[in-house]
Design a protein around this motif. Structure first.
Motif, PDB file in Angstrom:
ATOM      1  N   ARG A   7       0.880  -1.409   0.191  1.00  0.00           N
ATOM      2  CA  ARG A   7       0.028   0.118  -0.093  1.00  0.00           C
ATOM      3  C   ARG A   7       0.819   1.172  -0.090  1.00  0.00           C
ATOM      4  N   LEU A   8       2.111   1.060   0.796  1.00  0.00           N
ATOM      5  CA  LEU A   8       2.847   2.463   0.849  1.00  0.00           C
ATOM      6  C   LEU A   8       3.371   2.548  -0.571  1.00  0.00           C
ATOM      7  N   ILE A   9       3.720   1.451  -1.373  1.00  0.00           N
ATOM      8  CA  ILE A   9       4.393   1.531  -2.669  1.00  0.00           C
ATOM      9  C   ILE A   9       3.339   2.033  -3.570  1.00  0.00           C
ATOM     10  N   GLU A  10       1.928   1.814  -3.574  1.00  0.00           N
ATOM     11  CA  GLU A  10       1.035   2.405  -4.409  1.00  0.00           C
ATOM     12  C   GLU A  10       0.741   3.739  -3.974  1.00  0.00           C
ATOM     13  N   GLU A  11       0.759   4.073  -2.800  1.00  0.00           N
ATOM     14  CA  GLU A  11       0.965   5.871  -2.421  1.00  0.00           C
ATOM     15  C   GLU A  11       1.792   6.464  -3.023  1.00  0.00           C
ATOM     16  N   ALA A  12       3.125   5.979  -2.944  1.00  0.00           N
ATOM     17  CA  ALA A  12       4.325   6.572  -3.652  1.00  0.00           C
ATOM     18  C   ALA A  12       3.972   6.638  -5.158  1.00  0.00           C
ATOM     19  N   ARG A  13       3.552   5.880  -5.795  1.00  0.00           N
ATOM     20  CA  ARG A  13       3.482   5.622  -7.385  1.00  0.00           C
ATOM     21  C   ARG A  13       2.486   6.757  -7.576  1.00  0.00           C
ATOM     22  N   SER A  14       1.260   6.851  -6.739  1.00  0.00           N
ATOM     23  CA  SER A  14       0.131   7.571  -7.107  1.00  0.00           C
ATOM     24  C   SER A  14       0.363   9.424  -6.957  1.00  0.00           C
ATOM     25  N   LEU A  15       1.546   9.433  -5.880  1.00  0.00           N
ATOM     26  CA  LEU A  15       2.090  10.654  -5.803  1.00  0.00           C
ATOM     27  C   LEU A  15       3.129  11.320  -6.546  1.00  0.00           C
ATOM     28  N   ALA A  16       3.602  10.331  -7.475  1.00  0.00           N
ATOM     29  CA  ALA A  16       4.871  10.576  -8.418  1.00  0.00           C
ATOM     30  C   ALA A  16       4.363  11.632  -9.560  1.00  0.00           C
ATOM     31  N   ALA A  17       3.031  11.783  -9.873  1.00  0.00           N
ATOM     32  CA  ALA A  17       2.737  12.689 -10.830  1.00  0.00           C
ATOM     33  C   ALA A  17       2.058  13.908 -10.399  1.00  0.00           C
ATOM     34  N   ALA A  18       2.295  14.263  -9.037  1.00  0.00           N
ATOM     35  CA  ALA A  18       1.636  15.206  -8.216  1.00  0.00           C
ATOM     36  C   ALA A  18       2.170  16.764  -8.865  1.00  0.00           C
ATOM     37  N   ASP A  19       1.403  17.728  -9.067  1.00  0.00           N
ATOM     38  CA  ASP A  19       1.805  19.001  -9.443  1.00  0.00           C
ATOM     39  C   ASP A  19       3.012  19.526  -8.557  1.00  0.00           C
ATOM     40  N   ASP A  20       2.673  19.242  -7.278  1.00  0.00           N
ATOM     41  CA  ASP A  20       3.833  19.896  -6.511  1.00  0.00           C
ATOM     42  C   ASP A  20       4.981  18.785  -5.798  1.00  0.00           C
ATOM     43  N   PRO A  21       6.149  18.356  -6.710  1.00  0.00           N
ATOM     44  CA  PRO A  21       6.801  17.208  -6.069  1.00  0.00           C
ATOM     45  C   PRO A  21       7.420  17.536  -4.925  1.00  0.00           C
ATOM     46  N   GLY A  22       7.792  18.364  -4.317  1.00  0.00           N
ATOM     47  CA  GLY A  22       8.155  18.454  -2.877  1.00  0.00           C
ATOM     48  C   GLY A  22       6.911  18.329  -1.699  1.00  0.00           C
ATOM     49  N   ALA A  23       5.819  18.969  -2.085  1.00  0.00           N
ATOM     50  CA  ALA A  23       4.761  18.418  -1.093  1.00  0.00           C
ATOM     51  C   ALA A  23       4.368  17.044  -1.197  1.00  0.00           C
ATOM     52  N   ALA A  24       4.401  16.377  -2.417  1.00  0.00           N
ATOM     53  CA  ALA A  24       4.148  14.951  -2.662  1.00  0.00           C
ATOM     54  C   ALA A  24       5.412  14.211  -2.087  1.00  0.00           C
ATOM     55  N   PHE A  25       6.490  14.503  -1.829  1.00  0.00           N
ATOM     56  CA  PHE A  25       7.554  13.787  -1.278  1.00  0.00           C
ATOM     57  C   PHE A  25       7.337  13.749   0.142  1.00  0.00           C
ATOM     58  N   PHE A  26       7.240  15.093   0.788  1.00  0.00           N
ATOM     59  CA  PHE A  26       7.023  14.838   2.349  1.00  0.00           C
ATOM     60  C   PHE A  26       5.626  14.551   2.695  1.00  0.00           C
ATOM     61  N   ARG A  27       4.678  14.485   1.942  1.00  0.00           N
ATOM     62  CA  ARG A  27       3.164  13.989   2.364  1.00  0.00           C
ATOM     63  C   ARG A  27       3.635  12.375   2.338  1.00  0.00           C
ATOM     64  N   PHE A  28       4.181  11.912   1.560  1.00  0.00           N
ATOM     65  CA  PHE A  28       4.682  10.427   1.565  1.00  0.00           C
ATOM     66  C   PHE A  28       5.364  10.012   2.715  1.00  0.00           C
ATOM     67  N   PHE A  29       6.415  10.761   3.143  1.00  0.00           N
ATOM     68  CA  PHE A  29       7.380  10.480   4.116  1.00  0.00           C
ATOM     69  C   PHE A  29       6.671  10.333   5.521  1.00  0.00           C
ATOM     70  N   SER A  30       5.761  11.619   5.729  1.00  0.00           N
ATOM     71  CA  SER A  30       5.173  11.578   6.942  1.00  0.00           C
ATOM     72  C   SER A  30       4.157  10.484   6.845  1.00  0.00           C
ATOM     73  N   SER A  31       3.503  10.176   5.867  1.00  0.00           N
ATOM     74  CA  SER A  31       2.407   9.091   5.669  1.00  0.00           C
ATOM     75  C   SER A  31       3.189   7.824   6.199  1.00  0.00           C
ATOM     76  N   ALA A  32       4.439   7.660   5.576  1.00  0.00           N
ATOM     77  CA  ALA A  32       4.841   6.396   5.889  1.00  0.00           C
ATOM     78  C   ALA A  32       5.020   5.974   7.407  1.00  0.00           C
ATOM     79  N   VAL A  33       5.650   7.338   8.219  1.00  0.00           N
ATOM     80  CA  VAL A  33       6.166   7.313   9.494  1.00  0.00           C
ATOM     81  C   VAL A  33       4.798   7.052  10.454  1.00  0.00           C
ATOM     82  N   GLU A  34       3.683   7.642   9.832  1.00  0.00           N
ATOM     83  CA  GLU A  34       2.341   7.615  10.516  1.00  0.00           C
ATOM     84  C   GLU A  34       1.887   6.011  10.192  1.00  0.00           C
TER      85      GLU A  34
END
Length: 203
Positions: free
Chosen positions: A86-113
């Motif tokens: 599920r984490l892998i799928e979340e990362a892949r879904s964020l890979a095309a986000a308009d804001d790459p920085g926000a997408a990266f930090f959203r994934f990082f925080s989500s993975a920690v949570e």
């Protein structure tokens, strides 16, 4: 005297081993239900809960659980690896986000949570006892790497880290957050780690 009839097997008995043909719909539902119930039970009550009790709560026979998961360890591993997928799928879904920085930090925080909510997930991310699933780990690193490179090109993440560094920081952040005592600011260390990752053009 008529011959004694053998009772029909449970429906899951009709399924072949994984790899021979796909599970039938009822077997897939049983497997999903077992994973759902076992995940909740292990998270709230620990691994000491017996398989028979998991089967009872899932509304299936113990034999059905054992046919899908021969040991409690294999059941736990399936739950954890599902979370990693599920984490892998979340990362892949964020890979095309308009804001790459926000997408990266959203994934990082989500993975920690997610790791804080499920200790087994943190163990899986560290590959503790999951060596045979190295392919899953490679997929995770690949998905993180794609998010990371986009964020680095945008200047949102410092350029001297790679996907393996990000994974190590995830694990370190999980360990530190778990060790925080009562009264500590929630997710303070997560914020510190994220600040350390930010690049020159971070928003």
């Amino acid at each position: 005297m008529p011959a004694k009839r053998t009772p029909p097997p449970e429906r899951d008995d009709l399924e072949q081993d994984a790899g021979s043909r796909p599970l039938r719909a009822d077997a897939r539902r049983n497997r999903a239900r077992i994973l759902e119930v076992a995940s909740a039970v292990f998270a709230s009550e620990g691994l000491a809960v017996p398989i028979d009790e998991i089967a009872r709560r899932a509304g299936v026979g113990a034999g059905t659980v054992y046919r899908h998961f021969p040991t409690k360890e294999s059941l736990f591993e399936a739950i954890v690896l599902d979370r990693v997928e599920r984490l892998i799928e979340e990362a892949r879904s964020l890979a095309a986000a308009d804001d790459p920085g926000a997408a990266f930090f959203r994934f990082f925080s989500s993975a920690v949570e997610a790791g804080l909510a499920n200790r087994g997930l943190g163990d899986a991310l560290a590959a503790a006892g999951f060596d045979r699933e190295a392919a899953v780990d490679r997929k995770l690193l690949g998905a993180i790497g794609k998010l990371l490179r986009r964020a680095q090109r945008a200047g949102a993440v410092r350029g001297d880290v790679d996907a393996a560094d990000v994974k190590a920081l995830l694990l370190g952040c999980l360990a530190m957050e778990r060790c925080q005592g009562e009264g500590s600011a929630p997710r303070r260390l997560l914020a510190i780690v994220c600040d350390g990752l930010r690049g020159p053009r971070a928003g």
